[in-house]
Enzyme design. Structure first.
Site, PDB file in Angstrom:
ATOM      1  N   HIS A 198       0.832  -1.206   0.000  1.00  0.00           N
ATOM      2  CA  HIS A 198       0.000   0.000   0.000  1.00  0.00           C
ATOM      3  C   HIS A 198       0.864   1.254   0.000  1.00  0.00           C
ATOM      4  O   HIS A 198       0.681   2.159  -0.840  1.00  0.00           O
ATOM      5  CB  HIS A 198      -0.915  -0.008   1.228  1.00  0.00           C
ATOM      6  CG  HIS A 198      -1.808   1.183   1.329  1.00  0.00           C
ATOM      7  ND1 HIS A 198      -3.090   1.196   0.811  1.00  0.00           N
ATOM      8  CD2 HIS A 198      -1.616   2.418   1.870  1.00  0.00           C
ATOM      9  CE1 HIS A 198      -3.635   2.380   1.032  1.00  0.00           C
ATOM     10  NE2 HIS A 198      -2.770   3.138   1.673  1.00  0.00           N
ATOM     11  N   GLU A 199       1.812   1.305   0.926  1.00  0.00           N
ATOM     12  CA  GLU A 199       2.650   2.502   1.025  1.00  0.00           C
ATOM     13  C   GLU A 199       3.607   2.605  -0.161  1.00  0.00           C
ATOM     14  O   GLU A 199       3.957   3.712  -0.587  1.00  0.00           O
ATOM     15  CB  GLU A 199       3.438   2.483   2.340  1.00  0.00           C
ATOM     16  CG  GLU A 199       2.568   2.492   3.585  1.00  0.00           C
ATOM     17  CD  GLU A 199       1.606   3.672   3.622  1.00  0.00           C
ATOM     18  OE1 GLU A 199       1.937   4.737   3.073  1.00  0.00           O
ATOM     19  OE2 GLU A 199       0.511   3.514   4.192  1.00  0.00           O
TER      20      GLU A 199
END
Length: 377
Positions: free
Chosen positions: A25-26
């Site tokens: 996600h990051e």
């Protein structure tokens, strides 16, 4: 019954599920920011005090923090949860300011924010596509082989050979579609559209309910229509068709998520069914005990959940940022900082409240409250 996994296996499984998903996600945010020339000051897996980390040649601090329940990328110029710059930002040299998040045009900032949830969906898509290639696709037709006496289906007059075409106005293509729809609607009245010898029939069925216990002793209340399927049909899936199957499975999962949330909001399902990190850890351990494919399937499911939750227009989440960017695009100017600040404070309170509630539920799923009640009693 399979013995529940121990604490160490549960912790390991939780790390194997949450760690990669947070990283992916990051990484979506990070790569999109890097693509548009934004400097990343920090890339953190976890919150709180740093446990260990390294700084790369671009000046980005890659680190692990002590609370592994999420993560973040801190871009230059992105100074607070509302993505507002510090006043000193205006004093930066032009070259440095050009590498900050706030210096980028609206559409680039929106892409950077949306990239996190997007890669979560991409990861789930790739996993489900791989499953389709390895295991094929279940396409058992929604035809009743047998009707259980006294069941909801029997009470509306369904007979063996009847083919269900829609439930609650929603079309169904396979028996799996029928099962997923009915399981979420225990004790509800559902319109059933079916065909008998080419003739269309409709009736309202009072869906029954049943309590099932899985292999780890967990109990679930599921809806029951009372029809037995015909012989299961599994079809091999080729490379060209696998993406289509993956998209359909993702759509089915998202539909079930929306249905479940809607039922909780309307009171049809108890709030106690909402789970948080502790329940994810518990399920992760159980899935790992069943095997690596089951754990990978859980990763796909949680990844879809993570992507979906983050695009909701809730301040503090990616969707909240995108909501304000949409308003900025419509208004041709940013939403006043004070409004954003109060909105994000409200969002933070709402998220913390939700976390407390799901943690309370999670502890209940471990039997903590029953044990305490027994001790007090």
């Amino acid at each position: 019954m399979i013995q529940s996994p121990g604490l160490l296996l549960t912790i390991l499984a939780f790390v194997l599920v949450i760690g990669p998903l947070v990283f992916v996600h990051e990484m979506g945010h990070y790569l999109a920011g890097r693509w548009f020339g934004v400097k990343a000051e920090a890339f953190s897996i976890g919150f709180g005090k740093e446990v260990f980390g390294i700084t790369d040649k671009r000046g980005t601090r890659w680190k692990f923090a002590w609370l592994p329940l999420g993560g973040y990328v801190k871009f230059a110029g992105d100074m607070n949860p509302a993505s507002q710059p510090d006043p000193d930002w205006y004093l930066l040299p032009a070259a440095e300011r050009a590498q900050t998040f706030q210096a980028k045009p609206l559409w680039q900032r929106a892409i950077i924010v949306a990239a996190g949830p997007f890669v979560n969906f991409v990861l789930a898509f790739l996993i489900l596509m791989g499953f389709a290639l390895v295991y094929g696709d279940g396409r058992t037709p929604p035809i009743a082989r047998e009707i259980v006496a006294g069941s909801a289906a029997a009470k509306i007059g369904m007979q063996p050979g009847d083919r269900i075409v829609a439930l609650g106005g929603r079309s169904v293509d396979t028996f799996d579609d029928v099962a997923k729809y009915i399981q979420l609607r225990a004790d509800e009245t559902v319109r059933v559209d079916y065909e008998r010898s080419g003739r269309a029939v409709s009736a309202d069925a009072a869906v029954g309910s049943q309590m099932l216990r899985d292999r780890f002793g967990n109990e679930f209340k599921l809806g029951l229509l009372g029809i037995a399927p015909v012989k299961p049909v599994w079809v091999p899936v080729g490379v060209a068709e696998a993406p289509i199957v993956a998209v359909k499975r993702m759509g089915s999962i998202l539909t079930m998520m929306v249905d479940s949330i809607g039922q909780i909001i309307t009171g049809k399902r108890p709030v106690s069914e909402l789970g948080g990190p502790l329940r994810i850890a518990k399920v992760s351990g159980e899935q790992l005990a069943l095997g690596i494919p089951d754990l990978i399937g859980l990763i796909a499911l949680v990844s879809i959940n993570l992507g979906f939750i983050n695009i909701l227009p809730v301040p503090m989440l990616d969707g909240g940022h995108l909501f304000f960017y949409a308003l900025e695009g419509i208004r041709r100017r940013p939403v006043p900082p004070a409004v954003q600040e109060w909105a994000f404070r409200g969002g933070l309170i709402a998220i913390l409240t939700l976390m407390l509630m799901v943690t309370f539920n999670d502890l209940g799923s471990f039997g903590i409250w029953k044990s305490l009640a027994g001790l007090i009693g």
